[in-house]
Write a protein that holds these residues in place. Structure first.
Motif, PDB file in Angstrom:
ATOM      1  N   GLU A 186       0.824  -1.205   0.000  1.00 11.49           N
ATOM      2  CA  GLU A 186       0.000   0.000   0.000  1.00 11.49           C
ATOM      3  C   GLU A 186       0.863   1.260   0.000  1.00 11.49           C
ATOM      4  O   GLU A 186       0.627   2.210  -0.765  1.00 11.49           O
ATOM      5  N   GLU A 187       1.891   1.270   0.856  1.00 14.94           N
ATOM      6  CA  GLU A 187       2.777   2.425   0.927  1.00 14.94           C
ATOM      7  C   GLU A 187       3.575   2.600  -0.360  1.00 14.94           C
ATOM      8  O   GLU A 187       3.803   3.722  -0.821  1.00 14.94           O
ATOM      9  N   TYR A 238       2.623   1.808  -3.340  1.00 14.68           N
ATOM     10  CA  TYR A 238       1.775   2.364  -4.393  1.00 14.68           C
ATOM     11  C   TYR A 238       1.619   3.875  -4.227  1.00 14.68           C
ATOM     12  O   TYR A 238       1.640   4.625  -5.210  1.00 14.68           O
ATOM     13  N   LYS A 239       1.462   4.321  -2.977  1.00 14.40           N
ATOM     14  CA  LYS A 239       1.384   5.767  -2.736  1.00 14.40           C
ATOM     15  C   LYS A 239       2.684   6.450  -3.163  1.00 14.40           C
ATOM     16  O   LYS A 239       2.667   7.540  -3.751  1.00 14.40           O
ATOM     17  N   HIS A 254      -8.769  -6.692   1.814  1.00 17.48           N
ATOM     18  CA  HIS A 254      -7.684  -5.693   1.755  1.00 17.48           C
ATOM     19  C   HIS A 254      -6.752  -5.994   0.586  1.00 17.48           C
ATOM     20  O   HIS A 254      -6.328  -5.088  -0.147  1.00 17.48           O
ATOM     21  N   TRP A 255      -6.451  -7.272   0.397  1.00 16.56           N
ATOM     22  CA  TRP A 255      -5.564  -7.654  -0.693  1.00 16.56           C
ATOM     23  C   TRP A 255      -6.200  -7.373  -2.057  1.00 16.56           C
ATOM     24  O   TRP A 255      -5.523  -6.920  -2.988  1.00 16.56           O
ATOM     25  N   GLU A 275      -8.260  -5.042  -2.751  1.00 18.84           N
ATOM     26  CA  GLU A 275      -8.174  -3.599  -2.979  1.00 18.84           C
ATOM     27  C   GLU A 275      -6.808  -3.199  -3.514  1.00 18.84           C
ATOM     28  O   GLU A 275      -6.692  -2.378  -4.432  1.00 18.84           O
ATOM     29  N   ILE A 276      -5.766  -3.789  -2.960  1.00 17.45           N
ATOM     30  CA  ILE A 276      -4.404  -3.470  -3.417  1.00 17.45           C
ATOM     31  C   ILE A 276      -4.188  -3.976  -4.840  1.00 17.45           C
ATOM     32  O   ILE A 276      -3.628  -3.273  -5.692  1.00 17.45           O
ATOM     33  N   CYS A 304      -5.121  -2.049  -8.111  1.00 17.75           N
ATOM     34  CA  CYS A 304      -4.230  -1.014  -8.642  1.00 17.75           C
ATOM     35  C   CYS A 304      -3.209  -1.587  -9.620  1.00 17.75           C
ATOM     36  O   CYS A 304      -2.500  -0.827 -10.284  1.00 17.75           O
TER      37      CYS A 304
END
Length: 613
Positions: A251-252, A254-255, A319-320, A322-323, A326
């Motif tokens: 997640e981090e 990707y940001k 959660h996975w 959602e990641i 992307c």
């Protein structure tokens, strides 16, 4: 008087003339105002058009001045070429940026000039020099020494060093302004610049993905190495923390990719993120496969590792997803995270019937001494197994529901598939059915062992000890308050009834002979010789009972329960002995009663209390 009248009349005549003149003047002025208003209305559009023309003339003049300035600035490209070829120098990024902007402006105004190709090559070279600087800073921020696995610093997100962002962010911002086919289709270097930026972005994704794996690898391998040394539930929880760390890292990253990628289009972002995730997913698959292989080798030992890992993946699946949304569609189709669920679920489904089989095999265990009254290993494992279920209750319920109510019995009186229609909210009922079968199977195996014992008295102590152990740690004094909630009323009744049965069998096998020794025989008329034999037999049997209880302790793990049983034994034996002694003394069965009454009831009570203390 006549003169004054004449003057007044003259004044009135003059005033009248003045009024007439004023009226005429006012009329003339009104006419002028009307004409001026009409004139203004006629001239206003012309004035507005003149202002627009003046503004356009000024813009044209300024453009011509800029063209003249660009033309004069590009008369000699040697200075620009030297600056571009040297690459951006420390602290001079703005100078380099201005040079590239001037070159791009020259290309825009030159049209078909012969120097356009040369300028385009310089722009392409400048883009490459900038991406080299970009890659260098990214490489610096994606290297170093990772914390040792197991330390508090090991569980952290692999963030980019904040100290490097001030030098990298301006480069990224400028790279995103370079001409590309989508924004500058006629620019000669646009296609080459796009290729350069794509390579730089892929390089970024490779470096960040490798760095993430380097940070996560040690912690993951430590899980596998320690799996044989720690409780499986602990390994499962650590695996869950590690998976959460992977998701947090993804997640981090990707940001960070959104902030630092040279190409910001959705397609290029998803492609780069997919490249970054590939090594991370490969590491996840490697660690999960190692844990699955370890569990397969000893499913009985590591069943709760599989259940714990399964519960973790179930809880983190959304959660996975959602990641992964992307990333590219190709990576979403190849989902190691989702692929791990069926493998773990199959292990979980296997573990339930295999555990019941192990409990049944406990009834055929060899090596049981005739005098053994110890707690069986499979009884301890049963209590431990049920005690661990609340910690992974979600996974257990989900797996049992998938298996089908009763199918863990492997077809023993169950038609597979008949009870598979499970509604919402039935998971708890299915779990209670399974735990009932676990308790029932353990008790059945214990009963079989006790009945096949060569010495029934020891077998009764064995059965009482083991059933009371189950009852104590599942019902009376559980290790967790959640355990009794897992037991159905049928399971509780099963434990209580079998405890009562085991205790009755224990009293019958050990103390019924004592009580029979004190029972009068109606066929014996005299009774004196029989009384002597009864006293002799009673004390011989009592000594055997005491010796038996020294070898095989009753309810050794339950002090209160053991003392309670001792009190019941005293209430059973001592009053009966007192009545028997009193009765025989009244009959005067012997001139020397002490020869046969070797111990008083008080001594008997003291010995019993010592045995059960």
């Amino acid at each position: 008087m006549d003169d004054e009248t004449a003057e007044i009349e003259l004044l009135q005549q003059n005033l009248q003339k003045t009024r007439q003149l004023s009226k005429r003047m006012t009329s003339i002025l009104d006419t002028f105002d009307t004409r001026i208003a009409r004139l203004e209305k006629s001239i206003l559009p012309l004035y507005t058009a003149a202002q627009i023309l003046n503004k356009r003339r000024n813009n044209i003049d300024q453009t011509l001045l800029k063209i003249d300035d660009v033309a004069s600035n590009q008369s000699d490209l040697s200075n620009e070429e030297g600056l571009i070829l040297r690459g951006p120098q420390p602290g001079q990024l703005t100078v380099y940026k201005d040079a590239l902007e001037r070159l791009n402006a020259n290309i825009a105004f030159k049209g078909e000039d012969k120097d356009v190709d040369k300028i385009a090559n310089l722009v392409e070279t400048g883009a490459k020099k900038l991406t080299q600087l970009y890659t260098k800073v990214v490489a610096e921020g994606s290297s170093g020494t990772t914390p040792a696995p197991g330390t508090s610093d090991a569980i952290m997100l692999t963030s980019f060093p904040a100290s490097l962002l001030p030098s990298l962010s301006p480069v990224v911002k400028f790279l995103r302004t370079l001409p590309l086919p989508s924004t500058h289709p006629s620019h000669p270097a646009a296609q080459a610049i796009l290729k350069t930026l794509m390579e730089a972005q892929r390089g970024y994704a490779d470096m960040r993905g490798s760095w993430a794996v380097k940070c996560l690898d040690g912690q993951g391998k430590r899980l596998v190495v320690r799996a044989n040394e720690v409780d499986p539930l602990v390994t499962g929880r650590e695996f869950g923390e590690w998976v959460e760390l992977i998701l947090g890292t993804a997640e981090e990253e990707y940001k960070l990719l959104q902030e630092l990628s040279p190409l910001s289009s959705p397609g290029s972002m998803s492609a780069a993120f997919s490249v970054l995730l590939v090594p991370v997913l490969r590491l996840f698959n490697t660690i999960l496969s190692s844990l699955i292989t370890l569990t397969k080798k000893n499913l009985q030992k590591f069943s709760f590792l599989a259940l714990s890992a399964y519960e973790v993946l179930l809880s983190l699946q959304y959660h996975w997803e959602e990641i992964l949304s992307c990333a590219s569609e190709q990576l979403r189709d190849k989902n190691e995270f989702k692929d791990g669920l069926p493998a773990l679920r199959s292990l979980c489904l296997r573990s339930f019937p295999e555990f019941l089989v192990d409990l049944k095999l406990g009834a055929t265990s060899r090596g049981q001494a005739d005098t053994s009254t110890k707690i069986m290993d499979f009884v301890v494992e049963t209590v431990t197994y049920i005690s661990k279920i609340p910690e992974v209750q979600g996974a257990v319920s989900a797996a049992l529901t998938a298996l089908g109510d009763g199918n863990w019995k492997m077809g023993e009186g169950i038609q597979v598939g008949v009870n598979n229609r499970i509604g919402d909210g039935d998971e708890d009922a299915i779990l209670k059915h399974f735990i009932y079968d676990v308790v029932a199977t353990a008790i059945t195996s214990l009963t079989t062992i006790s009945r096949t014992a060569r010495r029934p008295a020891y077998g009764s102590i064995f059965l009482l000890n083991n059933v009371s152990y189950l009852r104590a740690f599942l019902l009376d004094d559980p290790r967790s308050n959640s355990i009794p909630k897992l037991l159905s009323s049928s399971a509780k009744d099963l434990l209580n009834s079998n405890y009562r049965t085991a205790k009755a069998g224990y009293f019958d096998a050990n103390f019924s002979p004592l009580m029979q020794a004190m029972t009068d025989d109606p066929k014996d008329r005299s009774g004196k010789s029989a009384a002597k034999e009864k006293f002799t037999r009673f004390f011989d049997l009592f000594d055997e009972v005491i010796e038996r209880h020294r070898i095989g302790r009753v309810m050794e793990d339950d002090d209160d329960g053991r003392r309670a049983v001792g009190d019941e034994v005293i209430m059973l034996v001592v009053p009966s002995l007192q009545r028997f002694i009193q009765k025989q003394k009244e009959r005067d069965f012997s001139k020397n009663p002490q020869k046969y009454i070797k111990r008083t009831p008080e001594d008997i009570e003291s010995q019993i209390r010592n045995v059960f203390s």
